[in-house]
Each structure stands twice: as C-alpha cells, then as structure tokens.
Design a protein around this motif. Structure first.
Motif, PDB file in Angstrom:
ATOM      1  N   ALA A 165       0.858  -1.182   0.000  1.00  0.00           N
ATOM      2  CA  ALA A 165       0.000   0.000   0.000  1.00  0.00           C
ATOM      3  C   ALA A 165       0.896   1.234   0.000  1.00  0.00           C
ATOM      4  O   ALA A 165       1.953   1.243   0.623  1.00  0.00           O
ATOM      5  CB  ALA A 165      -0.913   0.004   1.229  1.00  0.00           C
ATOM      6  N   GLY A 166       0.492   2.270  -0.712  1.00  0.00           N
ATOM      7  CA  GLY A 166       1.305   3.478  -0.798  1.00  0.00           C
ATOM      8  C   GLY A 166       0.715   4.605   0.026  1.00  0.00           C
ATOM      9  O   GLY A 166      -0.483   4.873  -0.033  1.00  0.00           O
ATOM     10  N   ARG A 167       1.568   5.276   0.810  1.00  0.00           N
ATOM     11  CA  ARG A 167       1.135   6.423   1.605  1.00  0.00           C
ATOM     12  C   ARG A 167       2.142   7.551   1.418  1.00  0.00           C
ATOM     13  O   ARG A 167       3.318   7.386   1.727  1.00  0.00           O
ATOM     14  CB  ARG A 167       1.030   6.048   3.082  1.00  0.00           C
ATOM     15  N   GLU A 168       1.664   8.661   0.934  1.00  0.00           N
ATOM     16  CA  GLU A 168       2.552   9.794   0.673  1.00  0.00           C
ATOM     17  C   GLU A 168       2.077  11.007   1.475  1.00  0.00           C
ATOM     18  O   GLU A 168       0.891  11.335   1.475  1.00  0.00           O
ATOM     19  CB  GLU A 168       2.553  10.124  -0.818  1.00  0.00           C
ATOM     20  N   TYR A 169       3.022  11.645   2.148  1.00  0.00           N
ATOM     21  CA  TYR A 169       2.728  12.799   2.995  1.00  0.00           C
ATOM     22  C   TYR A 169       3.425  14.036   2.445  1.00  0.00           C
ATOM     23  O   TYR A 169       4.453  13.943   1.766  1.00  0.00           O
ATOM     24  CB  TYR A 169       3.225  12.561   4.423  1.00  0.00           C
ATOM     25  N   ILE A 170       2.864  15.199   2.775  1.00  0.00           N
ATOM     26  CA  ILE A 170       3.512  16.479   2.517  1.00  0.00           C
ATOM     27  C   ILE A 170       3.798  17.101   3.882  1.00  0.00           C
ATOM     28  O   ILE A 170       2.902  17.201   4.726  1.00  0.00           O
ATOM     29  CB  ILE A 170       2.612  17.431   1.697  1.00  0.00           C
ATOM     30  N   GLY A 171       5.049  17.511   4.105  1.00  0.00           N
ATOM     31  CA  GLY A 171       5.419  18.069   5.391  1.00  0.00           C
ATOM     32  C   GLY A 171       6.327  19.272   5.243  1.00  0.00           C
ATOM     33  O   GLY A 171       7.128  19.363   4.300  1.00  0.00           O
ATOM     34  N   LEU A 172       6.217  20.196   6.177  1.00  0.00           N
ATOM     35  CA  LEU A 172       7.048  21.399   6.191  1.00  0.00           C
ATOM     36  C   LEU A 172       7.978  21.334   7.387  1.00  0.00           C
ATOM     37  O   LEU A 172       7.530  21.136   8.531  1.00  0.00           O
ATOM     38  CB  LEU A 172       6.156  22.644   6.282  1.00  0.00           C
ATOM     39  N   VAL A 173       9.283  21.506   7.135  1.00  0.00           N
ATOM     40  CA  VAL A 173      10.263  21.401   8.215  1.00  0.00           C
ATOM     41  C   VAL A 173      11.075  22.685   8.334  1.00  0.00           C
ATOM     42  O   VAL A 173      11.207  23.455   7.384  1.00  0.00           O
ATOM     43  CB  VAL A 173      11.237  20.216   7.998  1.00  0.00           C
ATOM     44  N   HIS A 174      11.621  22.888   9.529  1.00  0.00           N
ATOM     45  CA  HIS A 174      12.559  23.987   9.761  1.00  0.00           C
ATOM     46  C   HIS A 174      13.898  23.642   9.127  1.00  0.00           C
ATOM     47  O   HIS A 174      14.358  22.497   9.200  1.00  0.00           O
ATOM     48  CB  HIS A 174      12.758  24.190  11.272  1.00  0.00           C
ATOM     49  N   GLY A 175      14.534  24.641   8.524  1.00  0.00           N
ATOM     50  CA  GLY A 175      15.843  24.433   7.923  1.00  0.00           C
ATOM     51  C   GLY A 175      15.753  24.140   6.436  1.00  0.00           C
ATOM     52  O   GLY A 175      14.694  23.774   5.919  1.00  0.00           O
ATOM     53  N   VAL A 176      16.871  24.295   5.757  1.00  0.00           N
ATOM     54  CA  VAL A 176      16.926  24.066   4.315  1.00  0.00           C
ATOM     55  C   VAL A 176      17.710  22.782   4.037  1.00  0.00           C
ATOM     56  O   VAL A 176      18.910  22.701   4.302  1.00  0.00           O
ATOM     57  CB  VAL A 176      17.596  25.256   3.594  1.00  0.00           C
ATOM     58  N   PHE A 264       2.665  20.775  10.614  1.00  0.00           N
ATOM     59  CA  PHE A 264       2.295  20.944   9.211  1.00  0.00           C
ATOM     60  C   PHE A 264       2.648  19.661   8.470  1.00  0.00           C
ATOM     61  O   PHE A 264       3.680  19.552   7.809  1.00  0.00           O
ATOM     62  CB  PHE A 264       3.004  22.165   8.621  1.00  0.00           C
ATOM     63  N   LEU A 265       1.759  18.678   8.609  1.00  0.00           N
ATOM     64  CA  LEU A 265       1.951  17.354   8.022  1.00  0.00           C
ATOM     65  C   LEU A 265       0.606  16.860   7.502  1.00  0.00           C
ATOM     66  O   LEU A 265      -0.382  16.845   8.248  1.00  0.00           O
ATOM     67  CB  LEU A 265       2.522  16.387   9.060  1.00  0.00           C
ATOM     68  N   HIS A 266       0.576  16.460   6.239  1.00  0.00           N
ATOM     69  CA  HIS A 266      -0.683  16.101   5.585  1.00  0.00           C
ATOM     70  C   HIS A 266      -0.512  14.810   4.802  1.00  0.00           C
ATOM     71  O   HIS A 266       0.419  14.670   3.999  1.00  0.00           O
ATOM     72  CB  HIS A 266      -1.089  17.241   4.639  1.00  0.00           C
ATOM     73  N   ALA A 267      -1.397  13.836   5.057  1.00  0.00           N
ATOM     74  CA  ALA A 267      -1.406  12.575   4.304  1.00  0.00           C
ATOM     75  C   ALA A 267      -2.079  12.846   2.968  1.00  0.00           C
ATOM     76  O   ALA A 267      -3.304  12.805   2.845  1.00  0.00           O
ATOM     77  CB  ALA A 267      -2.146  11.497   5.083  1.00  0.00           C
ATOM     78  N   ALA A 268      -1.262  13.129   1.952  1.00  0.00           N
ATOM     79  CA  ALA A 268      -1.774  13.684   0.706  1.00  0.00           C
ATOM     80  C   ALA A 268      -2.273  12.653  -0.286  1.00  0.00           C
ATOM     81  O   ALA A 268      -3.158  12.936  -1.099  1.00  0.00           O
ATOM     82  CB  ALA A 268      -0.694  14.540   0.043  1.00  0.00           C
ATOM     83  N   SER A 269      -1.703  11.447  -0.278  1.00  0.00           N
ATOM     84  CA  SER A 269      -2.164  10.436  -1.235  1.00  0.00           C
ATOM     85  C   SER A 269      -2.121   9.047  -0.622  1.00  0.00           C
ATOM     86  O   SER A 269      -1.364   8.784   0.323  1.00  0.00           O
ATOM     87  CB  SER A 269      -1.335  10.477  -2.518  1.00  0.00           C
ATOM     88  N   LEU A 270      -2.946   8.182  -1.182  1.00  0.00           N
ATOM     89  CA  LEU A 270      -3.110   6.823  -0.661  1.00  0.00           C
ATOM     90  C   LEU A 270      -3.391   5.891  -1.832  1.00  0.00           C
ATOM     91  O   LEU A 270      -4.229   6.199  -2.684  1.00  0.00           O
ATOM     92  CB  LEU A 270      -4.275   6.809   0.335  1.00  0.00           C
TER      93      LEU A 270
END
Length: 301
Positions: A165-176, A264-270
C-alpha cells in the motif's frame, strides 16, 4: 483480567513512578501515578507515594485493574468521505480530530463520526476501533482507509504489512535540506526520558522514511514523504533525528515555530489494491487551507 507484577530492587533506583514506567513501557507515567494514588501499588506491603525513593531490597507489588471499557457512540459529526463502496471507505481526516476513542478522548473522534455515517464497519479491532485499518496522528490531516467488513480489513492490513500500500505525505520542516532526496533508515522506540515521545534508539523497531524536496524557502523546506513502515510518530521522529524538525509540531518541533493548530503534516495520497475487485485504487487530498496560507506567508519572508 487483573494483571499482577512483583519487583525486587537490587540497587537504589530513584523514584517509584519512574521505575514502574521503565518496567511497563505500554503504560504512561500518569497512569502509573494514578494506580499509586489508588493504592494499587505497594512497597514492602505498604501503600506508597509516586516520589518514594526506592532502596535496595524493596519489594514492589502492583495489580493493574481491568481497563474500563469505553463505549463508542455514533455522533453526527461531518466527515469528508472521498470514496465509499460495499467494502472500503476513504476519509480525508481534518487536523485536530482523534481517530478513535481513548481515555480523555471519549467523543468527537473519527470513529464516533463513522458509526453515525457508515452502516457497517469491520469488527476486527473491537468496539473502540471499528473499521480502523491504520491511524494518523490527531494533528496530522489527510487520507486513511476504513474497512466495512472483516475480509476487507484483513486484506488491507496485509498490504500495509507487506508494504504494497502506498502512503505519501507532505510536510514542512525547519531548515533548508540540501539533498534533493534521501532515505532515513533508523530504528524507533519509546523515549525513555519522555513517555509521550518516541525517538531513534538502538533496540527500536526497524523504521524507514523516504523524502524528496518539493520547495525550498529561506528557513524552511517543503517535503514529499513516503513511509515504508508505520511506526508511531515516525515522520516527526525521523525528521528530528536528521536535524530538520517539523514546523508547528508541539512535541518534536522547536519552541519558536510557525503558528498553527499542530504540525504541518498532511497525508496527501493513498494507494491500495481493492480487497474484492483487485483493482489498484489511488486517491489524493489537497493541502488544508491553513497549510496553503502558511506556505504563501513563508514565500514572502
């Protein structure tokens, strides 16, 4: 059924509640303190206090009471049903919603909403987690699959276990982050110093997270994240481990972070194979409006 434990202290071991928390990793320190207060813990056959300093040869006896059964009730709570058929439901969970009832969260959960909106749910996980195949954190938004019968539940759970099964998240982190992509392969276990947290530990469970940079900002990086394993707080722990903490995360993030209701973390695709038809299904959910607004804000910094 009541569980009973006896421990004999070989050397001085600090506070009573901390010692028991270390011995019983599946129970929180606050829960243990409650048992001590209710005199379900004795030291040398006498009730004690949580801050009692253990001495050599002390004998601790503990009787864990049977858990109080939480009866999940249907509640008319609006939920975003992305897909539904006779076997499977896909939900886009909002940030701030707990997935299933527990002590302190007896109502207002996704399960309470599912019981109201969905006629049939699988019973494999009992009355408290009907239909729940996998979870995402309270303050993580996005997609998760729900099973409407036991056969579907078993087949979906197998796909998670087999990593098909595929799970893809979008997340925003501190730092580059300079690398365009990478893999974090580090075992995760409970943090011995903080019962609410997990961390990378030598004897933890194998955990693998893949990441790819979507966009870089002055002081932040937006990432696409894929899970090979599904440990508790895995993404948040792994990102902290490599030095890029999740923005807005009250538990693992830095003290000075972006304002918001949580990480800021979102389960964007499944993606998964339908348990009856065998067709591979794919679903996506857009970032919440608050997440998009935050991205617009940091682009202007």
């Amino acid at each position: 059924m009541t569980e009973s434990y006896t421990f004999t202290i070989k050397n001085e071991s600090g506070r009573l509640d901390k010692f028991l928390a270390d011995q019983l990793p599946d129970h929180s320190r606050s829960q243990i303190q409650g048992w001590i207060k209710d005199e379900q813990v004795t030291v040398n056959s006498e009730p004690s206090k949580a801050n009692y300093k253990l001495q050599q040869d002390d004998v601790i006896a503990l009787s864990i009471p049977e858990p109080v059964e939480i009866d999940a009730q249907p509640e008319d709570i609006a939920i975003d049903i992305v897909y539904e058929d006779k076997d499977v439901v896909v939900i886009n969970k909002p940030q701030g919603m707990v997935v299933h009832p527990s002590l302190g969260h007896e109502s207002g959960t996704l399960v309470n909403a599912l019981l109201y909106h969905i006629k049939d749910l699988s019973g494999i996980n009992g009355k408290i987690r009907p239909g729940i195949v996998h979870r995402i954190d309270k303050d993580t938004s996005g997609l998760l699959m729900v099973a409407k019968n036991d056969v579907a539940h078993e087949k979906l759970a197998e796909q998670l276990q087999d990593k098909t099964a595929g799970r893809e998240y979008i997340g925003l982190v501190h730092g580059v982050i300079q690398n365009d992509r990478g893999t974090i392969d580090a075992p995760i276990g409970r943090d011995p110093k903080n019962r609410k947290k997990y961390k990378v530990v030598e004897n933890g469970k194998p955990s693998v997270t893949h990441f790819e940079v979507i966009e870089r900002f002055n002081d932040y990086t937006l990432l696409k994240l894929n899970l090979e394993t599904g440990r508790t707080h895995q993404i948040r722990v792994h990102l902290e481990y490599i030095g890029f903490r999740m923005a807005g995360d009250p538990l693992y993030g830095p003290r000075k972070t972006l304002e918001g209701p949580g990480q800021f973390l979102h389960a964007a695709s499944l993606q998964f194979v339908h348990p009856t038809s065998g067709e591979r299904l794919s679903f996506s959910a857009p970032l919440p409006e608050s997440f998009e607004q935050t991205l617009d804000y940091i682009r202007r910094l």
